[in-house]
Design a protein around this motif. Structure first.
Motif, PDB file in Angstrom:
ATOM      1  N   TYR A   1      38.586  40.942  29.332  1.00 35.93           N
ATOM      2  CA  TYR A   1      40.000  41.022  29.996  1.00 35.93           C
ATOM      3  C   TYR A   1      40.536  42.103  28.984  1.00 35.93           C
ATOM      4  CZ  TYR A   1      44.259  38.394  30.497  1.00 35.93           C
ATOM      5  OH  TYR A   1      45.866  38.423  31.266  1.00 35.93           O
ATOM      6  N   ASP A   2      41.910  42.587  29.475  1.00 37.67           N
ATOM      7  CA  ASP A   2      42.379  43.247  29.054  1.00 37.67           C
ATOM      8  C   ASP A   2      44.505  42.876  28.907  1.00 37.67           C
ATOM      9  OD1 ASP A   2      44.897  45.616  28.875  1.00 37.67           O
ATOM     10  OD2 ASP A   2      43.912  47.054  29.877  1.00 37.67           O
ATOM     11  N   LEU A   3      44.364  42.817  27.837  1.00 36.20           N
ATOM     12  CA  LEU A   3      45.380  42.049  27.260  1.00 36.20           C
ATOM     13  C   LEU A   3      47.176  42.161  27.702  1.00 36.20           C
ATOM     14  CD1 LEU A   3      44.462  40.539  23.407  1.00 36.20           C
ATOM     15  CD2 LEU A   3      44.862  39.109  25.478  1.00 36.20           C
ATOM     16  N   GLU A   4      46.887  43.713  27.807  1.00 31.34           N
ATOM     17  CA  GLU A   4      48.249  44.414  28.400  1.00 31.34           C
ATOM     18  C   GLU A   4      48.496  44.654  29.611  1.00 31.34           C
ATOM     19  OE1 GLU A   4      50.711  45.554  26.449  1.00 31.34           O
ATOM     20  OE2 GLU A   4      49.342  44.898  24.343  1.00 31.34           O
ATOM     21  N   LYS A   5      46.929  44.311  30.650  1.00 35.40           N
ATOM     22  CA  LYS A   5      47.507  44.815  32.267  1.00 35.40           C
ATOM     23  C   LYS A   5      47.292  43.220  32.414  1.00 35.40           C
ATOM     24  CE  LYS A   5      45.686  49.487  32.438  1.00 35.40           C
ATOM     25  NZ  LYS A   5      44.518  50.264  32.773  1.00 35.40           N
ATOM     26  N   HIS A   6      46.492  42.587  32.127  1.00 30.17           N
ATOM     27  CA  HIS A   6      46.057  41.360  32.857  1.00 30.17           C
ATOM     28  C   HIS A   6      45.131  40.911  34.080  1.00 30.17           C
ATOM     29  CE1 HIS A   6      49.794  39.668  29.723  1.00 30.17           C
ATOM     30  NE2 HIS A   6      50.361  40.017  30.386  1.00 30.17           N
ATOM     31  N   ILE A   7      44.046  42.352  33.886  1.00 31.27           N
ATOM     32  CA  ILE A   7      43.331  41.457  34.650  1.00 31.27           C
ATOM     33  C   ILE A   7      41.691  41.825  34.079  1.00 31.27           C
ATOM     34  CG2 ILE A   7      44.381  43.959  36.376  1.00 31.27           C
ATOM     35  CD1 ILE A   7      43.198  45.912  35.334  1.00 31.27           C
ATOM     36  N   GLY A   8      40.602  41.218  35.121  1.00 29.43           N
ATOM     37  CA  GLY A   8      38.930  40.980  34.019  1.00 29.43           C
ATOM     38  C   GLY A   8      38.347  40.536  34.697  1.00 29.43           C
ATOM     39  N   SER A   9      37.226  41.345  34.152  1.00 24.53           N
ATOM     40  CA  SER A   9      36.219  40.610  34.859  1.00 24.53           C
ATOM     41  C   SER A   9      35.076  39.399  34.574  1.00 24.53           C
ATOM     42  CB  SER A   9      35.254  41.672  35.174  1.00 24.53           C
ATOM     43  OG  SER A   9      34.190  41.967  33.791  1.00 24.53           O
ATOM     44  N   LEU A  10      34.820  38.239  35.069  1.00 27.07           N
ATOM     45  CA  LEU A  10      33.670  37.829  34.929  1.00 27.07           C
ATOM     46  C   LEU A  10      31.641  37.831  35.424  1.00 27.07           C
ATOM     47  CD1 LEU A  10      33.838  34.801  32.991  1.00 27.07           C
ATOM     48  CD2 LEU A  10      35.011  33.706  35.586  1.00 27.07           C
ATOM     49  N   ALA A  11      31.872  37.068  35.181  1.00 27.46           N
ATOM     50  CA  ALA A  11      30.351  37.068  35.424  1.00 27.46           C
ATOM     51  C   ALA A  11      29.257  36.092  35.113  1.00 27.46           C
ATOM     52  CB  ALA A  11      29.097  38.555  34.881  1.00 27.46           C
ATOM     53  N   VAL A  12      28.138  35.264  35.396  1.00 31.74           N
ATOM     54  CA  VAL A  12      27.949  33.898  34.919  1.00 31.74           C
ATOM     55  C   VAL A  12      26.274  33.788  35.938  1.00 31.74           C
ATOM     56  CG1 VAL A  12      27.882  31.539  35.129  1.00 31.74           C
ATOM     57  CG2 VAL A  12      30.029  32.625  35.146  1.00 31.74           C
ATOM     58  N   ASP A  13      25.022  33.777  34.650  1.00 34.61           N
ATOM     59  CA  ASP A  13      24.021  33.911  35.096  1.00 34.61           C
ATOM     60  C   ASP A  13      23.712  32.167  34.245  1.00 34.61           C
ATOM     61  OD1 ASP A  13      22.976  36.838  35.705  1.00 34.61           O
ATOM     62  OD2 ASP A  13      24.928  37.073  34.084  1.00 34.61           O
ATOM     63  N   TRP A  14      22.502  32.118  35.165  1.00 33.51           N
ATOM     64  CA  TRP A  14      22.026  30.436  34.973  1.00 33.51           C
ATOM     65  C   TRP A  14      20.813  30.468  35.793  1.00 33.51           C
ATOM     66  CZ3 TRP A  14      21.895  25.690  37.546  1.00 33.51           C
ATOM     67  CH2 TRP A  14      21.363  24.572  36.892  1.00 33.51           C
ATOM     68  N   ASP A  15      19.999  30.824  35.591  1.00 32.25           N
ATOM     69  CA  ASP A  15      17.895  29.703  35.763  1.00 32.25           C
ATOM     70  C   ASP A  15      17.783  28.629  36.623  1.00 32.25           C
ATOM     71  OD1 ASP A  15      17.949  32.556  35.183  1.00 32.25           O
ATOM     72  OD2 ASP A  15      16.267  32.272  32.991  1.00 32.25           O
ATOM     73  N   GLY A  16      18.928  28.340  36.588  1.00 23.66           N
ATOM     74  CA  GLY A  16      18.229  26.874  36.986  1.00 23.66           C
ATOM     75  C   GLY A  16      18.219  25.975  36.228  1.00 23.66           C
ATOM     76  N   LEU A  17      17.191  24.584  36.406  1.00 18.41           N
ATOM     77  CA  LEU A  17      16.372  23.561  36.035  1.00 18.41           C
ATOM     78  C   LEU A  17      15.634  22.482  37.057  1.00 18.41           C
ATOM     79  CD1 LEU A  17      17.791  20.432  37.856  1.00 18.41           C
ATOM     80  CD2 LEU A  17      20.137  20.812  36.849  1.00 18.41           C
TER      81      LEU A  17
END
Length: 209
Positions: A172-188
């Motif tokens: 996340y860029d605090l000045e430009k207020h843009i970012g990226s997010l990634a989630v990884d899960w191998d299940g149950l």
């Protein structure tokens, strides 16, 4: 006299060179200390700003304490998450913060205020550190970090359930207020009586503003 002048000048040049080296080292040491101080102040300021932005009727965030020294800091935060039709979920977050010349590094551990629920959660995940976070903030105002939900499981005569760890990483860029997010899960996977079930893992990436 020529020999005396030669050795005198040679000795003087050595003294000047040594003093110059010492001055350069002293300058860089002062620069590093100033940078560390700036990072510590910036980290504290940014924490207060983020708490003010996050606080709302659905998510109440309260800073309980912030103890800062030159190289380190410790923060304790209460979070109350409201859920319609259910009692609010209350969390505490303890963070250890390290100040470097160019970044602050934050390690956080989450726990529940409800001790009965906390005991069940700790039993399921077999650890008190079932949710942890690592975050870095550099002097340019860029945040990056990762949340880790530990693997868990329960087994008894009625049911068996096993869940894989989940990883959430972000930038996340605090000045430009843009970012990226990634989630990884191998299940149950699990079994209730004679019925077996499983869920495949999933992963996704997204950019946001």
């Amino acid at each position: 006299l020529t020999i005396i002048r030669y050795y005198g000048n040679h000795f003087l040049n050595k003294v000047i060179m040594k003093k110059s080296i010492l001055l350069i080292i002293l300058f860089f040491c002062c620069l590093l200390l100033i940078s560390i101080y700036f990072v510590g102040e910036k980290a504290q300021e940014e924490l207060h700003q983020q708490i003010a932005q996050l606080d709302n009727p659905e998510l109440h965030v309260e800073l309980l304490s912030y103890k800062k020294s030159f190289f380190t800091a410790q923060a304790d935060i209460n979070m109350t998450i409201s859920a319609e039709g259910n009692p609010p979920l209350r969390l505490t977050v303890h963070s250890d913060i390290l100040h470097y010349p160019y970044k602050a590094q934050v390690t956080s551990i989450f726990s529940l205020l409800d001790k009965n629920v906390e005991e069940k959660i700790n039993h399921y995940f077999q650890t008190t550190q079932w949710l942890t976070s690592q975050m870095e903030m550099n002097v340019l105002g860029n945040l990056s970090g990762e949340f880790i939900l530990a693997k868990g499981g329960v087994a008894n005569e009625h049911e068996t359930i096993s869940t894989a760890p989940m990883y959430l990483t972000y930038h996340y860029d605090l000045e430009k207020h843009i970012g990226s997010l990634a989630v990884d899960w191998d299940g149950l996977n699990g079994q209730i009586k004679n019925e077996k079930f499983a869920a495949e893992g999933f992963s996704f990436n997204t950019n946001f503003t």
